[in-house]
Write a protein that holds these residues in place. Structure first.
Motif, PDB file in Angstrom:
ATOM      1  N   MET A   1      55.746  50.430  74.642  1.00  0.00           N
ATOM      2  CA  MET A   1      54.419  50.051  74.185  1.00  0.00           C
ATOM      3  C   MET A   1      54.473  48.651  73.599  1.00  0.00           C
ATOM      4  O   MET A   1      55.201  48.393  72.646  1.00  0.00           O
ATOM      5  CB  MET A   1      53.930  51.026  73.124  1.00  0.00           C
ATOM      6  N   ILE A   2      53.692  47.790  74.174  1.00  0.00           N
ATOM      7  CA  ILE A   2      53.618  46.417  73.694  1.00  0.00           C
ATOM      8  C   ILE A   2      53.029  46.392  72.288  1.00  0.00           C
ATOM      9  O   ILE A   2      53.459  45.615  71.442  1.00  0.00           O
ATOM     10  CB  ILE A   2      52.780  45.557  74.659  1.00  0.00           C
ATOM     11  N   GLY A   3      52.057  47.255  72.040  1.00  0.00           N
ATOM     12  CA  GLY A   3      51.426  47.305  70.726  1.00  0.00           C
ATOM     13  C   GLY A   3      52.413  47.621  69.622  1.00  0.00           C
ATOM     14  O   GLY A   3      52.366  47.018  68.547  1.00  0.00           O
ATOM     15  N   LYS A   4      53.304  48.548  69.863  1.00  0.00           N
ATOM     16  CA  LYS A   4      54.304  48.904  68.847  1.00  0.00           C
ATOM     17  C   LYS A   4      55.264  47.742  68.612  1.00  0.00           C
ATOM     18  O   LYS A   4      55.659  47.477  67.477  1.00  0.00           O
ATOM     19  CB  LYS A   4      55.064  50.153  69.266  1.00  0.00           C
ATOM     20  N   MET A   5      55.640  47.043  69.672  1.00  0.00           N
ATOM     21  CA  MET A   5      56.518  45.894  69.543  1.00  0.00           C
ATOM     22  C   MET A   5      55.856  44.803  68.694  1.00  0.00           C
ATOM     23  O   MET A   5      56.479  44.236  67.794  1.00  0.00           O
ATOM     24  CB  MET A   5      56.869  45.333  70.915  1.00  0.00           C
ATOM     25  N   LEU A   6      54.579  44.537  68.954  1.00  0.00           N
ATOM     26  CA  LEU A   6      53.847  43.537  68.172  1.00  0.00           C
ATOM     27  C   LEU A   6      53.712  43.976  66.719  1.00  0.00           C
ATOM     28  O   LEU A   6      53.790  43.150  65.805  1.00  0.00           O
ATOM     29  CB  LEU A   6      52.471  43.288  68.789  1.00  0.00           C
ATOM     30  N   LEU A   7      53.531  45.261  66.506  1.00  0.00           N
ATOM     31  CA  LEU A   7      53.438  45.794  65.150  1.00  0.00           C
ATOM     32  C   LEU A   7      54.743  45.534  64.396  1.00  0.00           C
ATOM     33  O   LEU A   7      54.729  45.098  63.244  1.00  0.00           O
ATOM     34  CB  LEU A   7      53.130  47.292  65.195  1.00  0.00           C
ATOM     35  N   ASN A   8      55.867  45.768  65.054  1.00  0.00           N
ATOM     36  CA  ASN A   8      57.171  45.534  64.431  1.00  0.00           C
ATOM     37  C   ASN A   8      57.424  44.061  64.156  1.00  0.00           C
ATOM     38  O   ASN A   8      58.173  43.723  63.247  1.00  0.00           O
ATOM     39  CB  ASN A   8      58.294  46.108  65.297  1.00  0.00           C
ATOM     40  N   GLU A   9      56.809  43.188  64.949  1.00  0.00           N
ATOM     41  CA  GLU A   9      56.963  41.746  64.761  1.00  0.00           C
ATOM     42  C   GLU A   9      56.008  41.196  63.708  1.00  0.00           C
ATOM     43  O   GLU A   9      56.065  40.021  63.380  1.00  0.00           O
ATOM     44  CB  GLU A   9      56.740  41.009  66.081  1.00  0.00           C
ATOM     45  N   GLY A  10      55.101  42.020  63.210  1.00  0.00           N
ATOM     46  CA  GLY A  10      54.154  41.576  62.193  1.00  0.00           C
ATOM     47  C   GLY A  10      52.900  40.938  62.754  1.00  0.00           C
ATOM     48  O   GLY A  10      52.124  40.339  62.016  1.00  0.00           O
ATOM     49  N   LYS A  11      52.667  41.080  64.048  1.00  0.00           N
ATOM     50  CA  LYS A  11      51.461  40.539  64.685  1.00  0.00           C
ATOM     51  C   LYS A  11      50.427  41.666  64.753  1.00  0.00           C
ATOM     52  O   LYS A  11      50.141  42.217  65.812  1.00  0.00           O
ATOM     53  CB  LYS A  11      51.802  40.000  66.068  1.00  0.00           C
ATOM     54  N   TYR A  12      49.850  41.961  63.613  1.00  0.00           N
ATOM     55  CA  TYR A  12      49.033  43.163  63.463  1.00  0.00           C
ATOM     56  C   TYR A  12      47.735  43.123  64.264  1.00  0.00           C
ATOM     57  O   TYR A  12      47.375  44.106  64.901  1.00  0.00           O
ATOM     58  CB  TYR A  12      48.756  43.420  61.983  1.00  0.00           C
ATOM     59  N   SER A  13      47.037  42.006  64.224  1.00  0.00           N
ATOM     60  CA  SER A  13      45.758  41.925  64.944  1.00  0.00           C
ATOM     61  C   SER A  13      45.957  42.077  66.448  1.00  0.00           C
ATOM     62  O   SER A  13      45.182  42.769  67.121  1.00  0.00           O
ATOM     63  CB  SER A  13      45.067  40.599  64.637  1.00  0.00           C
ATOM     64  N   GLU A  14      47.002  41.438  66.977  1.00  0.00           N
ATOM     65  CA  GLU A  14      47.285  41.567  68.402  1.00  0.00           C
ATOM     66  C   GLU A  14      47.720  42.989  68.744  1.00  0.00           C
ATOM     67  O   GLU A  14      47.348  43.523  69.785  1.00  0.00           O
ATOM     68  CB  GLU A  14      48.394  40.594  68.797  1.00  0.00           C
ATOM     69  N   ALA A  15      48.491  43.593  67.859  1.00  0.00           N
ATOM     70  CA  ALA A  15      48.959  44.965  68.086  1.00  0.00           C
ATOM     71  C   ALA A  15      47.786  45.932  68.170  1.00  0.00           C
ATOM     72  O   ALA A  15      47.771  46.825  69.020  1.00  0.00           O
ATOM     73  CB  ALA A  15      49.912  45.389  66.973  1.00  0.00           C
ATOM     74  N   ILE A  16      46.806  45.741  67.313  1.00  0.00           N
ATOM     75  CA  ILE A  16      45.641  46.631  67.297  1.00  0.00           C
ATOM     76  C   ILE A  16      44.926  46.588  68.642  1.00  0.00           C
ATOM     77  O   ILE A  16      44.538  47.622  69.187  1.00  0.00           O
ATOM     78  CB  ILE A  16      44.696  46.271  66.132  1.00  0.00           C
ATOM     79  N   ASP A  17      44.766  45.386  69.193  1.00  0.00           N
ATOM     80  CA  ASP A  17      44.091  45.255  70.496  1.00  0.00           C
ATOM     81  C   ASP A  17      44.822  46.035  71.584  1.00  0.00           C
ATOM     82  O   ASP A  17      44.198  46.730  72.379  1.00  0.00           O
ATOM     83  CB  ASP A  17      43.981  43.784  70.889  1.00  0.00           C
ATOM     84  N   TYR A  18      46.138  45.921  71.623  1.00  0.00           N
ATOM     85  CA  TYR A  18      46.918  46.644  72.632  1.00  0.00           C
ATOM     86  C   TYR A  18      46.888  48.148  72.386  1.00  0.00           C
ATOM     87  O   TYR A  18      46.780  48.944  73.323  1.00  0.00           O
ATOM     88  CB  TYR A  18      48.367  46.160  72.651  1.00  0.00           C
ATOM     89  N   LEU A  19      46.991  48.544  71.128  1.00  0.00           N
ATOM     90  CA  LEU A  19      47.036  49.972  70.814  1.00  0.00           C
ATOM     91  C   LEU A  19      45.713  50.671  71.112  1.00  0.00           C
ATOM     92  O   LEU A  19      45.686  51.847  71.466  1.00  0.00           O
ATOM     93  CB  LEU A  19      47.431  50.173  69.347  1.00  0.00           C
ATOM     94  N   LYS A  20      44.615  49.950  70.974  1.00  0.00           N
ATOM     95  CA  LYS A  20      43.309  50.549  71.265  1.00  0.00           C
ATOM     96  C   LYS A  20      43.127  50.841  72.749  1.00  0.00           C
ATOM     97  O   LYS A  20      42.272  51.639  73.125  1.00  0.00           O
ATOM     98  CB  LYS A  20      42.183  49.654  70.747  1.00  0.00           C
ATOM     99  N   GLU A  21      43.921  50.228  73.588  1.00  0.00           N
ATOM    100  CA  GLU A  21      43.832  50.491  75.025  1.00  0.00           C
ATOM    101  C   GLU A  21      44.310  51.899  75.378  1.00  0.00           C
ATOM    102  O   GLU A  21      44.027  52.395  76.458  1.00  0.00           O
ATOM    103  CB  GLU A  21      44.620  49.447  75.803  1.00  0.00           C
ATOM    104  N   ALA A  22      45.008  52.551  74.475  1.00  0.00           N
ATOM    105  CA  ALA A  22      45.467  53.922  74.716  1.00  0.00           C
ATOM    106  C   ALA A  22      44.296  54.887  74.838  1.00  0.00           C
ATOM    107  O   ALA A  22      44.429  55.954  75.443  1.00  0.00           O
ATOM    108  CB  ALA A  22      46.397  54.370  73.602  1.00  0.00           C
ATOM    109  N   GLU A  23      43.142  54.513  74.287  1.00  0.00           N
ATOM    110  CA  GLU A  23      41.958  55.369  74.391  1.00  0.00           C
ATOM    111  C   GLU A  23      41.532  55.548  75.842  1.00  0.00           C
ATOM    112  O   GLU A  23      40.957  56.567  76.200  1.00  0.00           O
ATOM    113  CB  GLU A  23      40.806  54.779  73.572  1.00  0.00           C
ATOM    114  N   LYS A  24      41.840  54.576  76.674  1.00  0.00           N
ATOM    115  CA  LYS A  24      41.450  54.626  78.079  1.00  0.00           C
ATOM    116  C   LYS A  24      42.387  55.476  78.922  1.00  0.00           C
ATOM    117  O   LYS A  24      42.054  55.864  80.025  1.00  0.00           O
ATOM    118  CB  LYS A  24      41.410  53.209  78.654  1.00  0.00           C
TER     119      LYS A  24
END
Length: 75
Positions: A1-24
């Protein structure tokens, strides 16, 4: 998951965008984890109401997982 990787890197706003795609995707387990990670990202951004909302969504999908409640407790 790209979102989790971004979350671990501290790029929270970008991570949220990727993680919200899981709804689809329609996968309940992936959606539950994504909601949990979104809650953690919003907590890091000091957006506590949104963090609580996503933690509760995560808990609703898997009531046996205690992590969302730990996020709410940390708020």
């Amino acid at each position: 998951m790209i979102g989790k990787m971004l979350l671990n890197e501290g790029k929270y706003s970008e991570a949220i965008d990727y993680l919200k795609e899981a709804e689809k995707m329609g996968d309940t387990a992936a959606l539950q984890k994504s909601y949990k990670y979104i809650a953690q990202a919003y907590r890091a951004l000091n957006n506590f109401p949104s963090s609580r909302t996503y933690a509760l969504k995560s808990a609703a999908l898997d009531p046996h997982d205690g992590d969302p409640y730990l996020v709410i407790g940390d708020l």
